[in-house]
Motif scaffolding. Sequence first.
Motif, PDB file in Angstrom:
ATOM      1  N   ARG A 147       0.859  -1.190   0.000  1.00 11.73           N
ATOM      2  CA  ARG A 147       0.000   0.000   0.000  1.00 11.73           C
ATOM      3  C   ARG A 147       0.897   1.243   0.000  1.00 11.73           C
ATOM      4  NH1 ARG A 147      -3.242  -0.836   4.428  1.00 11.73           N
ATOM      5  NH2 ARG A 147      -4.600  -1.995   3.044  1.00 11.73           N
ATOM      6  N   PRO A 148       0.677   2.157  -0.941  1.00 14.77           N
ATOM      7  CA  PRO A 148       1.534   3.349  -0.992  1.00 14.77           C
ATOM      8  C   PRO A 148       1.154   4.368   0.080  1.00 14.77           C
ATOM      9  CG  PRO A 148      -0.148   3.484  -2.686  1.00 14.77           C
ATOM     10  CD  PRO A 148      -0.292   2.123  -2.033  1.00 14.77           C
ATOM     11  N   GLU A 149       2.099   5.229   0.378  1.00 10.76           N
ATOM     12  CA  GLU A 149       1.810   6.374   1.229  1.00 10.76           C
ATOM     13  C   GLU A 149       0.814   7.262   0.489  1.00 10.76           C
ATOM     14  OE1 GLU A 149       2.981   6.774   4.335  1.00 10.76           O
ATOM     15  OE2 GLU A 149       4.001   4.847   4.108  1.00 10.76           O
ATOM     16  N   GLN A 150       0.100   8.078   1.219  1.00  5.09           N
ATOM     17  CA  GLN A 150      -0.905   8.934   0.596  1.00  5.09           C
ATOM     18  C   GLN A 150      -0.315  10.299   0.256  1.00  5.09           C
ATOM     19  OE1 GLN A 150      -4.675   8.872   2.630  1.00  5.09           O
ATOM     20  NE2 GLN A 150      -4.747   6.652   2.618  1.00  5.09           N
ATOM     21  N   THR A 151       0.622  10.270  -0.683  1.00  5.26           N
ATOM     22  CA  THR A 151       1.200  11.486  -1.243  1.00  5.26           C
ATOM     23  C   THR A 151       1.043  11.393  -2.760  1.00  5.26           C
ATOM     24  OG1 THR A 151       3.418  10.566  -1.546  1.00  5.26           O
ATOM     25  CG2 THR A 151       2.937  11.583   0.603  1.00  5.26           C
ATOM     26  N   PRO A 152       0.964  12.532  -3.438  1.00  4.63           N
ATOM     27  CA  PRO A 152       0.808  12.469  -4.893  1.00  4.63           C
ATOM     28  C   PRO A 152       1.887  11.640  -5.594  1.00  4.63           C
ATOM     29  CG  PRO A 152       0.294  14.662  -4.134  1.00  4.63           C
ATOM     30  CD  PRO A 152       0.838  13.907  -2.934  1.00  4.63           C
ATOM     31  N   ASP A 153       3.142  11.803  -5.201  1.00  2.00           N
ATOM     32  CA  ASP A 153       4.219  11.049  -5.856  1.00  2.00           C
ATOM     33  C   ASP A 153       4.117   9.548  -5.610  1.00  2.00           C
ATOM     34  OD1 ASP A 153       5.285  13.346  -6.975  1.00  2.00           O
ATOM     35  OD2 ASP A 153       6.817  13.595  -5.424  1.00  2.00           O
ATOM     36  N   ALA A 154       3.808   9.165  -4.368  1.00  2.00           N
ATOM     37  CA  ALA A 154       3.693   7.734  -4.045  1.00  2.00           C
ATOM     38  C   ALA A 154       2.491   7.112  -4.752  1.00  2.00           C
ATOM     39  CB  ALA A 154       3.590   7.543  -2.533  1.00  2.00           C
ATOM     40  N   LEU A 155       1.399   7.837  -4.797  1.00  2.00           N
ATOM     41  CA  LEU A 155       0.212   7.323  -5.486  1.00  2.00           C
ATOM     42  C   LEU A 155       0.464   7.180  -6.978  1.00  2.00           C
ATOM     43  CD1 LEU A 155      -2.546   9.343  -3.595  1.00  2.00           C
ATOM     44  CD2 LEU A 155      -2.049   6.897  -3.366  1.00  2.00           C
ATOM     45  N   ARG A 156       1.139   8.159  -7.558  1.00  2.00           N
ATOM     46  CA  ARG A 156       1.449   8.086  -8.992  1.00  2.00           C
ATOM     47  C   ARG A 156       2.355   6.893  -9.287  1.00  2.00           C
ATOM     48  NH1 ARG A 156       4.207   8.895 -13.343  1.00  2.00           N
ATOM     49  NH2 ARG A 156       3.497  10.181 -15.046  1.00  2.00           N
ATOM     50  N   ALA A 157       3.374   6.694  -8.461  1.00  2.00           N
ATOM     51  CA  ALA A 157       4.291   5.562  -8.654  1.00  2.00           C
ATOM     52  C   ALA A 157       3.541   4.233  -8.538  1.00  2.00           C
ATOM     53  CB  ALA A 157       5.438   5.634  -7.647  1.00  2.00           C
ATOM     54  N   ALA A 158       2.627   4.143  -7.586  1.00  2.00           N
ATOM     55  CA  ALA A 158       1.849   2.911  -7.415  1.00  2.00           C
ATOM     56  C   ALA A 158       0.933   2.677  -8.616  1.00  2.00           C
ATOM     57  CB  ALA A 158       1.036   2.982  -6.126  1.00  2.00           C
ATOM     58  N   LEU A 159       0.263   3.735  -9.075  1.00  2.00           N
ATOM     59  CA  LEU A 159      -0.627   3.597 -10.220  1.00  2.00           C
ATOM     60  C   LEU A 159       0.151   3.183 -11.467  1.00  2.00           C
ATOM     61  CD1 LEU A 159      -3.611   3.866 -11.058  1.00  2.00           C
ATOM     62  CD2 LEU A 159      -3.065   6.201 -11.806  1.00  2.00           C
ATOM     63  N   ALA A 160       1.359   3.679 -11.603  1.00  2.00           N
ATOM     64  CA  ALA A 160       2.191   3.315 -12.757  1.00  2.00           C
ATOM     65  C   ALA A 160       2.443   1.812 -12.805  1.00  2.00           C
ATOM     66  CB  ALA A 160       3.515   4.080 -12.718  1.00  2.00           C
ATOM     67  N   VAL A 161       2.398   1.160 -11.649  1.00  2.00           N
ATOM     68  CA  VAL A 161       2.610  -0.289 -11.594  1.00  2.00           C
ATOM     69  C   VAL A 161       1.290  -1.043 -11.782  1.00  2.00           C
ATOM     70  CG1 VAL A 161       3.332  -2.216 -10.105  1.00  2.00           C
ATOM     71  CG2 VAL A 161       4.642  -0.075 -10.113  1.00  2.00           C
ATOM     72  N   VAL A 162       0.244  -0.641 -11.056  1.00  2.00           N
ATOM     73  CA  VAL A 162      -0.984  -1.448 -11.037  1.00  2.00           C
ATOM     74  C   VAL A 162      -1.975  -1.115 -12.149  1.00  2.00           C
ATOM     75  CG1 VAL A 162      -0.825  -1.975  -8.578  1.00  2.00           C
ATOM     76  CG2 VAL A 162      -2.172  -0.001  -9.328  1.00  2.00           C
ATOM     77  N   ASP A 163      -1.938   0.116 -12.694  1.00  2.00           N
ATOM     78  CA  ASP A 163      -2.895   0.480 -13.749  1.00  2.00           C
ATOM     79  C   ASP A 163      -2.379   1.695 -14.527  1.00  2.00           C
ATOM     80  OD1 ASP A 163      -5.079   0.662 -15.402  1.00  2.00           O
ATOM     81  OD2 ASP A 163      -6.560   0.867 -13.783  1.00  2.00           O
ATOM     82  N   PRO A 164      -1.275   1.523 -15.256  1.00  2.00           N
ATOM     83  CA  PRO A 164      -0.671   2.667 -15.946  1.00  2.00           C
ATOM     84  C   PRO A 164      -1.583   3.334 -16.974  1.00  2.00           C
ATOM     85  CG  PRO A 164       0.376   0.604 -16.615  1.00  2.00           C
ATOM     86  CD  PRO A 164      -0.544   0.290 -15.478  1.00  2.00           C
TER      87      PRO A 164
END
Length: 115
Positions: free
Chosen positions: A14-31
């Motif tokens: 689970r990513p931290e709730q920051t814009p950068d962490a969320l973007r990095a996570a989304l790039a992996v799970v649903d780019p």
Amino acid sequence: MSTQADHGRELIPRPEQTPDALRAALAVVDPSRLEEMQATKDDAFAKAVEWQSLSPVQSWVLTWARDIEIARRPELSARLSRARANLEHEDSVIAREALRELSAVLDEAMKAVGG
């Protein structure tokens, strides 16, 4: 990033709730949703300035944290897909159950991310 093992198999922590962490996570799970994420982020930040309030940004963070929570958990993602597929089913009982399941998935994901 943190994770909770009680949710079964997870694609990423689970990513931290920051814009950068969320973007990095989304790039992996649903780019495929990265452009949508950026557009909604731009809108949220513009509203925050206009309204002189952080609530649009907080809402943006929670919405994307929820969606990433679903995408990073294959079982939850599968439940969401099945529910969406049956939302307009010709059998009203199946359609109502799909709506109930959709709501349950969204609620579960929101609770998991603290919303």
